[in-house]
Motif scaffolding. Sequence first.
Motif, PDB file in Angstrom:
ATOM      1  N   LYS B  30       0.867  -1.208   0.055  1.00  0.00           N
ATOM      2  CA  LYS B  30       0.055  -0.209  -0.062  1.00  0.00           C
ATOM      3  C   LYS B  30       0.956   1.174  -0.053  1.00  0.00           C
ATOM      4  O   LYS B  30       1.868   1.251   0.575  1.00  0.00           O
ATOM      5  CB  LYS B  30      -0.855   0.024   1.361  1.00  0.00           C
ATOM      6  CG  LYS B  30      -1.991  -0.977   1.175  1.00  0.00           C
ATOM      7  CD  LYS B  30      -3.074  -0.800   2.022  1.00  0.00           C
ATOM      8  CE  LYS B  30      -3.952  -2.098   2.000  1.00  0.00           C
ATOM      9  NZ  LYS B  30      -4.486  -2.599   3.086  1.00  0.00           N
ATOM     10  N   PRO B  31       0.535   2.261  -0.691  1.00  0.00           N
ATOM     11  CA  PRO B  31       1.144   3.523  -0.625  1.00  0.00           C
ATOM     12  C   PRO B  31       1.094   4.308   0.578  1.00  0.00           C
ATOM     13  O   PRO B  31      -0.058   4.301   1.169  1.00  0.00           O
ATOM     14  CB  PRO B  31       0.427   4.525  -1.670  1.00  0.00           C
ATOM     15  CG  PRO B  31      -0.446   3.416  -2.543  1.00  0.00           C
ATOM     16  CD  PRO B  31      -0.590   2.326  -1.635  1.00  0.00           C
ATOM     17  N   LEU B  32       2.028   4.853   1.178  1.00  0.00           N
ATOM     18  CA  LEU B  32       2.044   5.352   2.523  1.00  0.00           C
ATOM     19  C   LEU B  32       1.141   6.757   2.694  1.00  0.00           C
ATOM     20  O   LEU B  32       1.427   7.317   1.477  1.00  0.00           O
ATOM     21  CB  LEU B  32       3.558   5.556   3.006  1.00  0.00           C
ATOM     22  CG  LEU B  32       4.349   4.352   3.026  1.00  0.00           C
ATOM     23  CD1 LEU B  32       5.710   4.424   3.217  1.00  0.00           C
ATOM     24  CD2 LEU B  32       4.073   3.551   4.617  1.00  0.00           C
ATOM     25  N   HIS B  33       0.420   7.073   3.529  1.00  0.00           N
ATOM     26  CA  HIS B  33      -0.184   8.232   3.356  1.00  0.00           C
ATOM     27  C   HIS B  33       0.366   9.366   3.984  1.00  0.00           C
ATOM     28  O   HIS B  33       0.014  10.547   4.213  1.00  0.00           O
ATOM     29  CB  HIS B  33      -1.485   8.033   4.281  1.00  0.00           C
ATOM     30  CG  HIS B  33      -1.297   7.946   5.823  1.00  0.00           C
ATOM     31  ND1 HIS B  33      -0.879   6.686   6.221  1.00  0.00           N
ATOM     32  CD2 HIS B  33      -1.459   8.897   6.818  1.00  0.00           C
ATOM     33  CE1 HIS B  33      -0.905   6.910   7.785  1.00  0.00           C
ATOM     34  NE2 HIS B  33      -0.990   8.140   8.112  1.00  0.00           N
ATOM     35  N   TYR B  34       1.556   9.248   4.385  1.00  0.00           N
ATOM     36  CA  TYR B  34       2.421  10.321   5.214  1.00  0.00           C
ATOM     37  C   TYR B  34       2.834  11.654   4.336  1.00  0.00           C
ATOM     38  O   TYR B  34       2.747  11.416   3.157  1.00  0.00           O
ATOM     39  CB  TYR B  34       3.700   9.808   6.005  1.00  0.00           C
ATOM     40  CG  TYR B  34       3.320   8.647   6.925  1.00  0.00           C
ATOM     41  CD1 TYR B  34       2.682   9.096   7.938  1.00  0.00           C
ATOM     42  CD2 TYR B  34       3.407   7.714   6.545  1.00  0.00           C
ATOM     43  CE1 TYR B  34       2.472   8.261   8.950  1.00  0.00           C
ATOM     44  CE2 TYR B  34       3.221   6.458   7.511  1.00  0.00           C
ATOM     45  CZ  TYR B  34       2.861   6.842   8.557  1.00  0.00           C
ATOM     46  OH  TYR B  34       2.288   5.836   9.475  1.00  0.00           O
ATOM     47  N   CYS B  35       3.013  12.575   4.875  1.00  0.00           N
ATOM     48  CA  CYS B  35       3.297  13.857   3.995  1.00  0.00           C
ATOM     49  C   CYS B  35       4.653  13.618   3.364  1.00  0.00           C
ATOM     50  O   CYS B  35       5.256  12.961   3.819  1.00  0.00           O
ATOM     51  CB  CYS B  35       3.460  15.221   4.898  1.00  0.00           C
ATOM     52  SG  CYS B  35       2.072  15.317   5.860  1.00  0.00           S
ATOM     53  N   PRO B  36       5.181  14.432   2.411  1.00  0.00           N
ATOM     54  CA  PRO B  36       6.304  14.171   1.358  1.00  0.00           C
ATOM     55  C   PRO B  36       7.397  14.489   2.502  1.00  0.00           C
ATOM     56  O   PRO B  36       7.288  15.243   3.173  1.00  0.00           O
ATOM     57  CB  PRO B  36       6.161  15.342   0.456  1.00  0.00           C
ATOM     58  CG  PRO B  36       4.727  15.634   0.190  1.00  0.00           C
ATOM     59  CD  PRO B  36       3.868  15.359   1.652  1.00  0.00           C
ATOM     60  N   GLY B  37       8.176  13.446   2.467  1.00  0.00           N
ATOM     61  CA  GLY B  37       9.758  13.625   3.277  1.00  0.00           C
ATOM     62  C   GLY B  37       9.499  13.480   4.664  1.00  0.00           C
ATOM     63  O   GLY B  37      10.475  13.562   5.578  1.00  0.00           O
ATOM     64  N   CYS B  38       8.189  12.959   5.197  1.00  0.00           N
ATOM     65  CA  CYS B  38       8.211  12.578   6.774  1.00  0.00           C
ATOM     66  C   CYS B  38       8.927  11.277   7.167  1.00  0.00           C
ATOM     67  O   CYS B  38       8.855  10.155   6.290  1.00  0.00           O
ATOM     68  CB  CYS B  38       6.827  12.479   6.977  1.00  0.00           C
ATOM     69  SG  CYS B  38       6.258  11.864   8.458  1.00  0.00           S
ATOM     70  N   GLY B  41       7.658   7.398   7.386  1.00  0.00           N
ATOM     71  CA  GLY B  41       8.295   6.416   6.120  1.00  0.00           C
ATOM     72  C   GLY B  41       9.298   5.575   6.271  1.00  0.00           C
ATOM     73  O   GLY B  41       9.353   4.373   5.849  1.00  0.00           O
TER      74      GLY B  41
END
Lengths: 74, 279
Positions: B30-38, B41
């Motif tokens: 599944k693609p992770l839902h976190y903000c970019p660069g967080c 992940g």
Amino acid sequence: MPVWSVRSERCKGCRLCVEFCPRHCLEISNELNAIGYYPARMHDAGKCTSCALCADMCPEAGIIVVRRKRKKKT
Amino acid sequence: MHSCADNLVTDTPDDEFECVAHRPNSMSDKPLHYCPGCTHGIIHRLVGEMVDEFGLLDRTVGICPVGCAVFAYEYFEFDSIEASHGRAPAVATAVKRADPRRFVFTYQGDGDLAAIGTAETVHAAARGERITVFFVNNGIYGMTGGQMAPTSLPGQKTTTSPGGRDPALTGHPIAVCEMLSTLPGVAFAARVPLTSPKNVNLARRYMRKAIRAQLENIGYGIVEFLSTCPVQWGLTPIAAMKHIDADVIKVYPPGVFVDRVPDARAAPVGAETDAGSST
Ligand SMILES: Cc1ncc(C[n+]2csc(CCOP(=O)(O)OP(=O)(O)O)c2C)c(N)n1
Ligand code: SF4
Ligand SMILES: [Mg+2]
């Protein structure tokens, strides 16, 4: 030559791989992906040593690095 | 399985190539839902790598927090339980005591672990529970919109401390590793800033020890990751990492605070000699 790939449909363009590549082989693409980000891409594959430091920093677990097996020392 | 072959097209036979980096098999696709660069992940990937490396996929139970990582269970192939806010160490205690063969870890943010869940955290450590804690300290309540946490830095601007955190009013940051290191139940406690590939590798070393503290029945293990929350900090992912290296580590010095886990390589050799000569 090493083989580098990123799941560009998932990349959020955070630039961490670009920043931490010691050989400066990566860059941010100028084409948007389907989720609205500019993904990372390889621009100088000849310089890539398959150190995989980019993959260490990728928050999407989206980078794959493959290299030719090193010949075993006998 | 996330094998390299699925993702790469090469015209050379597979046995000539080796994969040096790929998504851990313990992670789902599944693609992770976190903000970019967080860094959430990065830590998810490290957890997956560890479960792969120790061969624990079949017997792992992950206890997920409330916070941005509330959906962490979506990203792993092993079993998980969603705990209510801050209660992950209590849930982990129950699972581990009911079935000690399990590898049980909690994954918790600083609001979860060091605010609402401080009592559960301190007492699980005090009891020396055989659990492993992955502590994501980004010094803020990321999920709810960037409010001040007990871990926020003095002077840090958040939505609930718009003029900067004032220690005279709200106290000083809680240094969790230092606080827990006074407890004899703690077998391993270390803090690492997730700010470079070198530090990511150091994080792996600490995680191995915190896992072995549990698997070898030594005690409670915790790894504190100095993590970024680029969006709520209002910085780019790279600037957020630089901020950790420049400022956050002054308040939270990285290092090993407790280590009662024997070194992996040296121990078995010495142990054999001792056993052989003592009779
Ligand atoms: C009992 C309870 N109180 C409050 C909340 C609201 N809440 C949700 S997430 C959160 C803070 C999360 O911060 P942290 O643990 O640091 O995780 P982050 O999002 O920063 O990773 C709070 C207070 C809740 N969900 N449940
Ligand atoms: S709000 Fe902060 S901690 Fe949450 S996913 Fe976004 S960057 Fe990460
Ligand atoms: Mg937080």
